[in-house]
Design an enzyme around this catalytic site. Structure first.
Site, PDB file in Angstrom:
ATOM      1  N   CYS A  84      41.833  52.052  38.388  1.00  0.00           N
ATOM      2  CA  CYS A  84      40.850  51.019  38.085  1.00  0.00           C
ATOM      3  C   CYS A  84      40.174  51.326  36.748  1.00  0.00           C
ATOM      4  CB  CYS A  84      39.814  50.993  39.214  1.00  0.00           C
ATOM      5  SG  CYS A  84      38.543  49.744  39.014  1.00  0.00           S
ATOM      6  N   PRO A  85      40.083  50.356  35.874  1.00  0.00           N
ATOM      7  CA  PRO A  85      40.332  48.928  36.037  1.00  0.00           C
ATOM      8  C   PRO A  85      41.695  48.471  35.502  1.00  0.00           C
ATOM      9  CG  PRO A  85      39.082  49.225  34.047  1.00  0.00           C
ATOM     10  CD  PRO A  85      39.332  50.609  34.631  1.00  0.00           C
TER      11      PRO A  85
END
Length: 80
Positions: free
Chosen positions: A18-19
């Site tokens: 993430c992201p």
């Protein structure tokens, strides 16, 4: 997960965190047409939260999601 849908694009985000998977998915969706189906492969557990929210907020259809062999898989149809 069964690949009973025609897959127009495969997005392999394995090994990314993430992201990055959602950023790559967003970029991929800019390059495909409405109705196309993308299969996403991921290893980051946060995608189980982030990808459904991505679909909900942007109006895409999460056709299917599953997990196999420590890998998360998603089938998403681009909405209008």
């Amino acid at each position: 997960m069964q690949d009973s849908h025609n897959i127009d694009k495969l997005l392999d985000t394995t090994g990314l965190f993430c992201p990055e998977p959602v950023m790559m998915l967003h970029s991929t969706f800019k390059d495909i047409k409405v109705g196309d189906v993308v299969k996403v492969l991921a290893t980051d557990p946060s995608t189980t939260r982030d990808i459904p929210k991505f679909c909900l907020f942007l109006g895409h259809e999460l056709i299917e999601q599953g997990e196999a062999d420590s890998q998360y898989q998603y089938l998403i149809r681009k909405g209008g």
